[in-house]
Design a protein around this motif. Sequence first.
Motif, PDB file in Angstrom:
ATOM      1  N   THR B   8      34.756  37.758  45.459  1.00 42.77           N
ATOM      2  CA  THR B   8      34.139  36.481  45.062  1.00 42.77           C
ATOM      3  C   THR B   8      32.694  36.378  45.538  1.00 42.77           C
ATOM      4  O   THR B   8      32.070  35.317  45.408  1.00 42.77           O
ATOM      5  N   GLU B   9      32.172  37.490  46.074  1.00 44.52           N
ATOM      6  CA  GLU B   9      30.813  37.490  46.611  1.00 44.52           C
ATOM      7  C   GLU B   9      29.767  37.205  45.531  1.00 44.52           C
ATOM      8  O   GLU B   9      29.906  37.661  44.396  1.00 44.52           O
ATOM      9  N   VAL B  10      28.716  36.495  45.926  1.00 42.01           N
ATOM     10  CA  VAL B  10      27.573  36.296  45.028  1.00 42.01           C
ATOM     11  C   VAL B  10      26.318  36.744  45.777  1.00 42.01           C
ATOM     12  O   VAL B  10      26.218  36.596  46.987  1.00 42.01           O
ATOM     13  N   ARG B  11      25.356  37.311  45.040  1.00 33.78           N
ATOM     14  CA  ARG B  11      24.144  37.832  45.649  1.00 33.78           C
ATOM     15  C   ARG B  11      22.964  37.086  45.035  1.00 33.78           C
ATOM     16  O   ARG B  11      22.791  37.074  43.814  1.00 33.78           O
ATOM     17  N   ARG B  12      22.179  36.443  45.879  1.00 30.13           N
ATOM     18  CA  ARG B  12      21.044  35.659  45.389  1.00 30.13           C
ATOM     19  C   ARG B  12      19.959  36.595  44.850  1.00 30.13           C
ATOM     20  O   ARG B  12      19.538  37.531  45.515  1.00 30.13           O
ATOM     21  N   VAL B  13      19.531  36.339  43.625  1.00 29.37           N
ATOM     22  CA  VAL B  13      18.481  37.176  43.031  1.00 29.37           C
ATOM     23  C   VAL B  13      17.261  36.347  42.644  1.00 29.37           C
ATOM     24  O   VAL B  13      16.294  36.879  42.096  1.00 29.37           O
ATOM     25  N   GLY B  14      17.293  35.053  42.946  1.00 29.43           N
ATOM     26  CA  GLY B  14      16.162  34.194  42.619  1.00 29.43           C
ATOM     27  C   GLY B  14      16.538  32.767  42.938  1.00 29.43           C
ATOM     28  O   GLY B  14      17.657  32.496  43.392  1.00 29.43           O
ATOM     29  N   GLU B  15      15.624  31.854  42.722  1.00 28.69           N
ATOM     30  CA  GLU B  15      15.867  30.432  42.972  1.00 28.69           C
ATOM     31  C   GLU B  15      17.014  29.949  42.069  1.00 28.69           C
ATOM     32  O   GLU B  15      16.849  29.882  40.841  1.00 28.69           O
ATOM     33  N   GLY B  16      18.156  29.649  42.681  1.00 32.75           N
ATOM     34  CA  GLY B  16      19.298  29.157  41.895  1.00 32.75           C
ATOM     35  C   GLY B  16      19.918  30.205  40.980  1.00 32.75           C
ATOM     36  O   GLY B  16      20.622  29.853  40.039  1.00 32.75           O
ATOM     37  N   ARG B  17      19.686  31.476  41.262  1.00 30.73           N
ATOM     38  CA  ARG B  17      20.272  32.542  40.418  1.00 30.73           C
ATOM     39  C   ARG B  17      21.020  33.528  41.308  1.00 30.73           C
ATOM     40  O   ARG B  17      20.478  34.014  42.298  1.00 30.73           O
ATOM     41  N   PHE B  18      22.232  33.825  40.916  1.00 24.03           N
ATOM     42  CA  PHE B  18      23.077  34.727  41.690  1.00 24.03           C
ATOM     43  C   PHE B  18      23.690  35.768  40.749  1.00 24.03           C
ATOM     44  O   PHE B  18      23.953  35.485  39.582  1.00 24.03           O
ATOM     45  N   GLU B  19      23.912  36.962  41.314  1.00 22.58           N
ATOM     46  CA  GLU B  19      24.655  37.981  40.575  1.00 22.58           C
ATOM     47  C   GLU B  19      26.017  38.155  41.224  1.00 22.58           C
ATOM     48  O   GLU B  19      26.181  37.993  42.430  1.00 22.58           O
ATOM     49  N   THR B  20      26.980  38.520  40.419  1.00 17.29           N
ATOM     50  CA  THR B  20      28.321  38.781  40.930  1.00 17.29           C
ATOM     51  C   THR B  20      28.969  39.866  40.075  1.00 17.29           C
ATOM     52  O   THR B  20      28.486  40.160  38.973  1.00 17.29           O
ATOM     53  N   VAL B  21      30.017  40.457  40.609  1.00 17.32           N
ATOM     54  CA  VAL B  21      30.794  41.424  39.817  1.00 17.32           C
ATOM     55  C   VAL B  21      32.231  40.916  39.809  1.00 17.32           C
ATOM     56  O   VAL B  21      32.898  40.885  40.844  1.00 17.32           O
ATOM     57  N   LEU B  22      32.681  40.475  38.653  1.00 21.37           N
ATOM     58  CA  LEU B  22      34.019  39.891  38.553  1.00 21.37           C
ATOM     59  C   LEU B  22      35.064  40.998  38.625  1.00 21.37           C
ATOM     60  O   LEU B  22      34.935  42.049  37.981  1.00 21.37           O
ATOM     61  N   ASP B  23      36.105  40.731  39.428  1.00 21.85           N
ATOM     62  CA  ASP B  23      37.121  41.734  39.746  1.00 21.85           C
ATOM     63  C   ASP B  23      38.309  41.597  38.787  1.00 21.85           C
ATOM     64  O   ASP B  23      39.012  40.575  38.800  1.00 21.85           O
ATOM     65  N   GLY B  24      38.535  42.622  37.987  1.00 20.46           N
ATOM     66  CA  GLY B  24      39.636  42.617  37.021  1.00 20.46           C
ATOM     67  C   GLY B  24      41.010  42.471  37.666  1.00 20.46           C
ATOM     68  O   GLY B  24      41.997  42.179  36.976  1.00 20.46           O
ATOM     69  N   GLY B  25      41.076  42.623  38.978  1.00 23.90           N
ATOM     70  CA  GLY B  25      42.353  42.426  39.669  1.00 23.90           C
ATOM     71  C   GLY B  25      42.849  40.995  39.625  1.00 23.90           C
ATOM     72  O   GLY B  25      44.023  40.739  39.900  1.00 23.90           O
ATOM     73  N   TYR B  26      41.970  40.048  39.264  1.00 27.10           N
ATOM     74  CA  TYR B  26      42.379  38.634  39.193  1.00 27.10           C
ATOM     75  C   TYR B  26      42.658  38.190  37.752  1.00 27.10           C
ATOM     76  O   TYR B  26      42.501  37.024  37.413  1.00 27.10           O
ATOM     77  N   ALA B  27      43.037  39.143  36.919  1.00 26.70           N
ATOM     78  CA  ALA B  27      43.360  38.815  35.525  1.00 26.70           C
ATOM     79  C   ALA B  27      44.867  38.722  35.327  1.00 26.70           C
ATOM     80  O   ALA B  27      45.652  39.287  36.087  1.00 26.70           O
ATOM     81  N   ILE B  28      45.247  37.973  34.310  1.00 25.76           N
ATOM     82  CA  ILE B  28      46.622  37.987  33.815  1.00 25.76           C
ATOM     83  C   ILE B  28      46.516  38.247  32.319  1.00 25.76           C
ATOM     84  O   ILE B  28      45.815  37.507  31.612  1.00 25.76           O
ATOM     85  N   ALA B  29      47.191  39.277  31.859  1.00 27.25           N
ATOM     86  CA  ALA B  29      47.154  39.645  30.432  1.00 27.25           C
ATOM     87  C   ALA B  29      45.705  39.712  29.935  1.00 27.25           C
ATOM     88  O   ALA B  29      45.386  39.246  28.851  1.00 27.25           O
ATOM     89  N   GLY B  30      44.834  40.275  30.756  1.00 28.35           N
ATOM     90  CA  GLY B  30      43.455  40.541  30.312  1.00 28.35           C
ATOM     91  C   GLY B  30      42.464  39.430  30.560  1.00 28.35           C
ATOM     92  O   GLY B  30      41.248  39.654  30.532  1.00 28.35           O
TER      93      GLY B  30
END
Lengths: 264, 264
Positions: B8-30
């Motif tokens: 659930t980590e977010v990385r600040r890349v600018g004023e009010g802008r964050f990058e994240t990588v969503l983890d497919g492990g938290y999916a149900i049926a895709g």
Amino acid sequence: MVGFGAATEVRRVGEGRFETVLDGGYAIAGALNGGYLLAVLARAAVAASPHTHPVSTAATFLRVAAAGPAEVIVEPRKEGRTTATSLVTLVQDGRPTVDALITTGTLDAGDEPAWSGAEPPGMPPLERCAPFRPVPGARDFTDRLDLRFDPALMGWVDGRPSGRPEVRAWLRLRDGYAPDPYSLALAVDALPPVTLNLGRNGWAPTVELTWHMRAVPAPGWLAVHGTGRLLAGGWFDEDVEVWDSTGCLVAQSRQLARAPRTPE
Amino acid sequence: MVGFGAATEVRRVGEGRFETVLDGGYAIAGALNGGYLLAVLARAAVAASPHTHPVSTAATFLRVAAAGPAEVIVEPRKEGRTTATSLVTLVQDGRPTVDALITTGTLDAGDEPAWSGAEPPGMPPLERCAPFRPVPGARDFTDRLDLRFDPALMGWVDGRPSGRPEVRAWLRLRDGYAPDPYSLALAVDALPPVTLNLGRNGWAPTVELTWHMRAVPAPGWLAVHGTGRLLAGGWFDEDVEVWDSTGCLVAQSRQLARAPRTPE
């Protein structure tokens, strides 16, 4: 005195831009009622949508709105076959006053619930219920709204709060405006704070209020039932259910509000 | 397998802008779980705020989010002494995927409720509860989440739905991540739809979900209790209450979802 329809009117002045004139008649102690503002926002959302009803409204109250001119900005976020979602903002003096994520859809007036586990509140008959004016002698939104309270839950009026955060009332508009999606928006925020029955007598500003329109309401009085679950850390929740004259659950809401700081 | 914190980590890349990588492990049926997405949004809201907790989150789900990179945009709407409100948007492939109005504040971990009328759900002890895998054999978010269901409300698994929209379970993260505001976001949308107990077996996409953090949770298992009031016009509501191991109500949510069309 303008009717509720005119008081919530919005006039399109551009793509996703509406003008309105907020009616001071919907104020209590100088602050315009939140439900009244949500009715105005819902009108703009529906006017900008291919769908008919404000099915879901999730609003945050940023600043107190005053009577007089205001703008409503509708920013489309997604339009689908059965729903459309917009960010709808009430702007006054150049500042966002209320933000709401509103999803419109179309409910069928003839629809029977597939399942209902909710029971209408056991309201006493109208003639055994009593009006209440929040600020005695002052003009306020009870000039517009006819609210008749269940006296069993009004002990706080005489300094005998029940100890349970619960209030309920019959509600109608004095101008004869029949129940519709916009008066439901008004109804979900029309009760005095349920914390009055916990002996907290101050102002309880709503921070967030979400309401869902669940059915097209029938003509007649609405029954409005407010309850709370928890008062903690200076915050309390208030759930409101709105029932129409045929005993159908037509709207549900929950708000999170700041509690008056100490028992008075 | 990354833990819930990293997922659930977010990385600040600018004023009010964050990058994240969503983890497919938290999916149900895709489809990625809505509560997981709200945890990511809450992290960005708190990172951009002077306050500590995501007290109120009102979200609309616009599109299905997929595993992989995404952006979170935090647009401040109001900053006050005790709260700050932002519009927080998950953006994927250049399109808004989830919009949320998030109000941050700071709750005191030591606070006793001033009043509580809610009772913890009468969960059977853990050893009498049973896990359940939504799609047998498939990898899904139950690899991440340990959910143990009250068997009395799981009749729908064997084609004997109870007829009441109610489900409840114990919940913890398998990686040992202790309850905090972000795992509460996950908890409010972790149960299978309560409509399963009405014999509706299809997918029930959430349109709107509002949740309130009511207290700082204690370590240990959470008890999660879902109920519904009305299934009508193709829509149903689901209320979820989350209780910590000391019996405190720590989160409340309501969602409005599209119901599976017909009993299967």
